[in-house]
Scaffold this motif. Structure first.
Motif, PDB file in Angstrom:
ATOM      1  N   VAL A   9       0.985  -1.182   0.026  1.00  0.00           N
ATOM      2  CA  VAL A   9      -0.021  -0.001  -0.069  1.00  0.00           C
ATOM      3  C   VAL A   9       1.134   1.252   0.138  1.00  0.00           C
TER       4      VAL A   9
ATOM      5  N   VAL B  89       0.953   5.582   0.036  1.00  0.00           N
ATOM      6  CA  VAL B  89       0.027   6.617   0.170  1.00  0.00           C
ATOM      7  C   VAL B  89       1.164   7.905  -0.161  1.00  0.00           C
TER       8      VAL B  89
ATOM      9  N   VAL C  25      -6.100   5.360   6.992  1.00  0.00           N
ATOM     10  CA  VAL C  25      -5.660   4.409   6.265  1.00  0.00           C
ATOM     11  C   VAL C  25      -5.796   3.145   7.034  1.00  0.00           C
TER      12      VAL C  25
ATOM     13  N   VAL D 216      -9.218   1.519   7.621  1.00  0.00           N
ATOM     14  CA  VAL D 216      -9.665   0.963   6.643  1.00  0.00           C
ATOM     15  C   VAL D 216      -9.226  -0.537   6.531  1.00  0.00           C
ATOM     16  N   LEU D 217      -7.936  -0.534   6.851  1.00  0.00           N
ATOM     17  CA  LEU D 217      -7.009  -1.995   7.262  1.00  0.00           C
ATOM     18  C   LEU D 217      -7.685  -2.672   8.116  1.00  0.00           C
TER      19      LEU D 217
ATOM     20  N   GLN E 117      -8.993  -2.272  -2.616  1.00  0.00           N
ATOM     21  CA  GLN E 117      -8.344  -1.299  -3.419  1.00  0.00           C
ATOM     22  C   GLN E 117      -9.443   0.068  -3.534  1.00  0.00           C
TER      23      GLN E 117
ATOM     24  N   GLN F 125     -11.965   0.640  -1.706  1.00  0.00           N
ATOM     25  CA  GLN F 125     -12.013   1.226  -0.394  1.00  0.00           C
ATOM     26  C   GLN F 125     -10.998   2.551  -0.181  1.00  0.00           C
ATOM     27  N   LEU F 126      -9.837   1.963  -0.745  1.00  0.00           N
ATOM     28  CA  LEU F 126      -8.739   2.946  -0.119  1.00  0.00           C
ATOM     29  C   LEU F 126      -8.630   3.939  -1.222  1.00  0.00           C
ATOM     30  N   GLU F 127      -8.894   3.707  -2.607  1.00  0.00           N
ATOM     31  CA  GLU F 127      -8.964   4.791  -3.343  1.00  0.00           C
ATOM     32  C   GLU F 127     -10.172   5.772  -3.124  1.00  0.00           C
TER      33      GLU F 127
ATOM     34  N   ILE G  22      -3.868   6.798  -2.926  1.00  0.00           N
ATOM     35  CA  ILE G  22      -3.532   5.518  -2.473  1.00  0.00           C
ATOM     36  C   ILE G  22      -3.706   4.568  -3.085  1.00  0.00           C
TER      37      ILE G  22
ATOM     38  N   LEU H 290      -2.986   0.228  -3.926  1.00  0.00           N
ATOM     39  CA  LEU H 290      -2.770  -1.250  -3.421  1.00  0.00           C
ATOM     40  C   LEU H 290      -2.367  -2.105  -4.492  1.00  0.00           C
TER      41      LEU H 290
END
Length: 91
Positions: free
Chosen positions: A7, A9, A21, A24-25, A63, A65-67, A77, A79
């Motif tokens: 990941v 950032v 971040v 979320v993980l 991916q 969710q992170l975006e 971000i 992944l």
């Protein structure tokens, strides 16, 4: 199948980037194996290795969710599956 991912950032530094971040993980049962972050002037950068073996969702779902989080907080971000990353950078 390798269950690890990278990941990254990158963005302008502000309070709470790491907290958001990593939340979320954690919410997706993803363990952080290694993490590095630094601030270069006003620029925040972080790279972490994550273990997804306990995660109930696909890599694509995480991916997304992170975006979405990145768009919300103004950072980029990404992944990437560790195996794919290694094969792309093999000489």
């Amino acid at each position: 199948m390798n269950t690890r991912a990278l990941v990254t950032v990158v963005g302008i530094d502000k309070i709470g980037i790491i907290a958001q971040v990593t939340k979320v993980l954690a919410d997706n049962r993803i363990n952080i194996v290694d993490i590095r972050q630094t601030i270069l002037k006003d620029f925040f950068t972080m790279v972490l290795v994550a273990d997804l073996k306990e995660c109930p969702h696909s890599l694509g779902e995480i991916q997304n969710q992170l975006e979405q989080l990145g768009r919300n907080i103004g950072v980029k971000i990404t992944l990437q599956n560790e195996e794919l990353f290694r094969s792309m950078h093999r000489i």
